[in-house]
Design a protein around this motif. Structure first.
Motif, PDB file in Angstrom:
ATOM      1  N   UNK A 149       0.850  -1.045  -0.074  1.00  0.00           N
ATOM      2  CA  UNK A 149      -0.115   0.019  -0.043  1.00  0.00           C
ATOM      3  C   UNK A 149       0.649   1.286   0.057  1.00  0.00           C
ATOM      4  N   UNK A 150       1.994   1.197   0.747  1.00  0.00           N
ATOM      5  CA  UNK A 150       2.771   2.423   0.899  1.00  0.00           C
ATOM      6  C   UNK A 150       3.383   2.812  -0.342  1.00  0.00           C
ATOM      7  N   UNK A 151       3.840   1.708  -1.238  1.00  0.00           N
ATOM      8  CA  UNK A 151       4.511   2.103  -2.530  1.00  0.00           C
ATOM      9  C   UNK A 151       3.462   2.342  -3.801  1.00  0.00           C
ATOM     10  N   UNK A 152       2.141   1.710  -3.502  1.00  0.00           N
ATOM     11  CA  UNK A 152       1.086   2.155  -4.308  1.00  0.00           C
ATOM     12  C   UNK A 152       0.750   3.530  -4.218  1.00  0.00           C
ATOM     13  N   UNK A 153       0.544   3.915  -3.133  1.00  0.00           N
ATOM     14  CA  UNK A 153      -0.365   5.174  -2.896  1.00  0.00           C
ATOM     15  C   UNK A 153       0.911   6.130  -2.104  1.00  0.00           C
ATOM     16  N   UNK A 154       1.829   6.562  -3.003  1.00  0.00           N
ATOM     17  CA  UNK A 154       2.572   7.651  -2.574  1.00  0.00           C
ATOM     18  C   UNK A 154       1.992   8.924  -2.451  1.00  0.00           C
ATOM     19  N   UNK A 155       2.092   9.408  -1.082  1.00  0.00           N
ATOM     20  CA  UNK A 155       1.461  10.772  -0.751  1.00  0.00           C
ATOM     21  C   UNK A 155       0.183  10.585  -0.123  1.00  0.00           C
ATOM     22  N   UNK A 156      -0.249  11.639   0.625  1.00  0.00           N
ATOM     23  CA  UNK A 156      -1.570  11.344   1.431  1.00  0.00           C
ATOM     24  C   UNK A 156      -2.603  10.931   0.734  1.00  0.00           C
ATOM     25  N   UNK A 157      -3.694  10.479   1.446  1.00  0.00           N
ATOM     26  CA  UNK A 157      -4.871   9.884   0.803  1.00  0.00           C
ATOM     27  C   UNK A 157      -6.264  10.591   1.520  1.00  0.00           C
ATOM     28  N   UNK A 158      -6.789  11.466   0.540  1.00  0.00           N
ATOM     29  CA  UNK A 158      -8.129  12.185   1.061  1.00  0.00           C
ATOM     30  C   UNK A 158      -9.220  11.425   0.343  1.00  0.00           C
ATOM     31  N   UNK A 159     -10.296  10.958   1.001  1.00  0.00           N
ATOM     32  CA  UNK A 159     -11.180  10.436   0.298  1.00  0.00           C
ATOM     33  C   UNK A 159     -12.683  11.018   0.549  1.00  0.00           C
ATOM     34  N   UNK A 160     -12.902  12.197   0.288  1.00  0.00           N
ATOM     35  CA  UNK A 160     -13.973  13.063   0.543  1.00  0.00           C
ATOM     36  C   UNK A 160     -13.681  14.558  -0.175  1.00  0.00           C
ATOM     37  N   UNK A 161     -14.171  14.602  -1.242  1.00  0.00           N
ATOM     38  CA  UNK A 161     -14.224  15.974  -1.948  1.00  0.00           C
ATOM     39  C   UNK A 161     -15.331  16.049  -2.860  1.00  0.00           C
ATOM     40  N   UNK A 162     -15.415  17.472  -3.265  1.00  0.00           N
ATOM     41  CA  UNK A 162     -16.621  17.784  -3.843  1.00  0.00           C
ATOM     42  C   UNK A 162     -16.390  18.643  -5.071  1.00  0.00           C
ATOM     43  N   UNK A 163     -16.667  18.745  -6.192  1.00  0.00           N
ATOM     44  CA  UNK A 163     -16.546  19.663  -7.374  1.00  0.00           C
ATOM     45  C   UNK A 163     -17.823  20.365  -7.684  1.00  0.00           C
ATOM     46  N   UNK A 164     -17.861  21.108  -8.678  1.00  0.00           N
ATOM     47  CA  UNK A 164     -19.068  22.146  -9.251  1.00  0.00           C
ATOM     48  C   UNK A 164     -20.176  21.186  -9.504  1.00  0.00           C
TER      49      UNK A 164
ATOM     50  N   UNK B 164      -9.749  22.204   4.243  1.00  0.00           N
ATOM     51  CA  UNK B 164      -8.596  21.929   3.149  1.00  0.00           C
ATOM     52  C   UNK B 164      -8.242  20.783   2.794  1.00  0.00           C
ATOM     53  N   UNK B 165      -7.673  20.708   1.716  1.00  0.00           N
ATOM     54  CA  UNK B 165      -7.262  19.481   1.072  1.00  0.00           C
ATOM     55  C   UNK B 165      -6.473  18.512   1.744  1.00  0.00           C
ATOM     56  N   UNK B 166      -6.727  17.443   2.437  1.00  0.00           N
ATOM     57  CA  UNK B 166      -5.519  16.622   3.245  1.00  0.00           C
ATOM     58  C   UNK B 166      -5.569  17.150   4.678  1.00  0.00           C
ATOM     59  N   UNK B 167      -6.351  17.815   5.019  1.00  0.00           N
ATOM     60  CA  UNK B 167      -6.471  18.102   6.554  1.00  0.00           C
ATOM     61  C   UNK B 167      -6.595  16.908   7.184  1.00  0.00           C
ATOM     62  N   UNK B 168      -7.501  15.862   6.993  1.00  0.00           N
ATOM     63  CA  UNK B 168      -7.582  14.811   7.421  1.00  0.00           C
ATOM     64  C   UNK B 168      -7.329  13.744   6.305  1.00  0.00           C
ATOM     65  N   UNK B 169      -6.575  12.458   6.835  1.00  0.00           N
ATOM     66  CA  UNK B 169      -6.393  11.549   5.600  1.00  0.00           C
ATOM     67  C   UNK B 169      -6.741  10.214   5.932  1.00  0.00           C
ATOM     68  N   UNK B 170      -6.593   9.143   5.310  1.00  0.00           N
ATOM     69  CA  UNK B 170      -7.057   7.799   5.321  1.00  0.00           C
ATOM     70  C   UNK B 170      -5.660   6.765   5.154  1.00  0.00           C
ATOM     71  N   UNK B 171      -5.595   5.823   6.015  1.00  0.00           N
ATOM     72  CA  UNK B 171      -4.231   4.951   6.017  1.00  0.00           C
ATOM     73  C   UNK B 171      -4.258   4.416   4.709  1.00  0.00           C
ATOM     74  N   UNK B 172      -3.185   3.961   4.185  1.00  0.00           N
ATOM     75  CA  UNK B 172      -3.075   3.155   2.938  1.00  0.00           C
ATOM     76  C   UNK B 172      -3.595   1.640   3.104  1.00  0.00           C
ATOM     77  N   UNK B 173      -3.646   0.991   4.242  1.00  0.00           N
ATOM     78  CA  UNK B 173      -4.127  -0.329   4.321  1.00  0.00           C
ATOM     79  C   UNK B 173      -5.496  -0.284   4.219  1.00  0.00           C
ATOM     80  N   UNK B 174      -6.245   0.932   4.821  1.00  0.00           N
ATOM     81  CA  UNK B 174      -7.568   1.036   4.563  1.00  0.00           C
ATOM     82  C   UNK B 174      -7.956   1.221   3.078  1.00  0.00           C
ATOM     83  N   UNK B 175      -7.413   1.988   2.390  1.00  0.00           N
ATOM     84  CA  UNK B 175      -7.578   2.335   1.033  1.00  0.00           C
ATOM     85  C   UNK B 175      -7.441   0.880   0.112  1.00  0.00           C
TER      86      UNK B 175
END
Length: 289
Positions: free
Chosen positions: A3-18, A263-274
């Motif tokens: 998971x750590x190698x696949x998901x380099x960088x923080x994981x944010x699983x809740x965002x909204x667009x227009x 703000x983006x990334x203010x809370x994140x999800x663990x790679x193993x959960x993703x």
């Protein structure tokens, strides 16, 4: 691959667009997530998958992993309950029919609220439409933005704390399915359901353990506990229940562009959960960086 190698960088699983109530296009949102240093982001517009195609193209372009998702509107009694749904089949008939019904109800509700507000403040439906783009799931945030544009309130937050608050007399609910049906629909479409910000109303406003157990039996995967609006005591109580029922814990920003302070990334999800979400999601595939 770990998971750590696949998901380099923080994981944010809740965002909204227009497409729903964010202020950025799906492409702009993905670019903002990349600029913020995220490695993975989920697009979870309300009751719509319209933004998936644009977001996917930009994710491939900038090199960020995209998790296609949606925030499913549900209702338990008088309480609104939101369900994050990841990696489900967007062509599933059950999902299409139910979300179309919700969007129509949102539209009808918004028109009725604007008529009431307009009688006192001069707001028009054209003012609201000016805050949307074609295909937008219209809701109260767009009414709030119209109030701001007309100079009736300074910010979207002020609109929700004032004119759009239930105590002001203009609010009315809209149709939404009960959360048990929504969990079943998401699982039937190959998706993975997570309760969004379930502790925002404090301990007194938590759903009953009996209902939570029903949702778990129907296929609920997890609880979004790391969210700025969750109340500490209620969050602690849900953490105990998550452990008791074997539920995963996620963290997310619930980013809306300039529509909210989140703000983006203010809370994140663990790679193993993703990793577990991806392992269970069979209706759609992630877009890998």
């Amino acid at each position: 691959m770990s998971a750590e190698r696949r998901f380099a960088g923080a994981i944010d699983l809740h965002t909204h667009s227009r497409v729903s109530d964010g202020t950025e296009t799906p492409s702009e949102l993905i670019r903002a997530a990349h600029a913020a240093g995220l490695g993975t982001v989920a697009l979870t517009d309300h009751d719509s998958t319209t933004g998936w195609g644009e977001a996917s193209a930009t994710a491939r372009e900038v090199g960020i992993t995209l998790i296609p998702g949606m925030e499913f509107s549900t209702r338990q009694g008088y309480a609104s309950v939101h369900l994050l749904a990841y990696l489900f089949d967007p062509t599933d008939a059950g999902i299409i029919d139910e979300t179309a019904r919700i969007r129509e109800a949102r539209l009808t509700r918004a028109e009725a609220m604007v008529a009431r507000i307009g009688a006192d403040y001069g707001l028009t439906w054209a003012d609201v439409l000016a805050q949307t783009t074609p295909g937008t799931t219209i809701g109260r945030p767009h009414i709030a933005d119209a109030l701001v544009a007309r100079g009736l309130v300074p910010t979207r937050s002020d609109a929700f704390e004032g004119i759009l608050h239930s105590r002001a007399g203009y609010f009315q609910p809209h149709y939404a399915p009960d959360p048990l049906l929504a969990v079943k629909l998401v699982r039937a479409a190959g998706g993975v359901p997570v309760l969004a910000h379930p502790a925002t109303r404090g301990v007194e406003g938590l759903m009953s353990e009996a209902l939570l157990a029903e949702l778990v039996d129907a296929g609920l995967f997890g609880l979004e506990l790391d969210h700025r609006e969750n109340k500490p005591k209620a969050k602690a109580r849900l953490a105990i229940l998550a452990a008791r029922y074997g539920l995963a814990v996620t963290g997310s920003s619930d980013y809306h562009g300039t529509g909210k302070p989140n703000r983006l990334g203010e809370n994140t999800t663990a790679p193993e959960v993703l990793d577990a979400i991806i392992a269970q999601g069979t209706g759609a595939a992630p877009i890998y960086a």
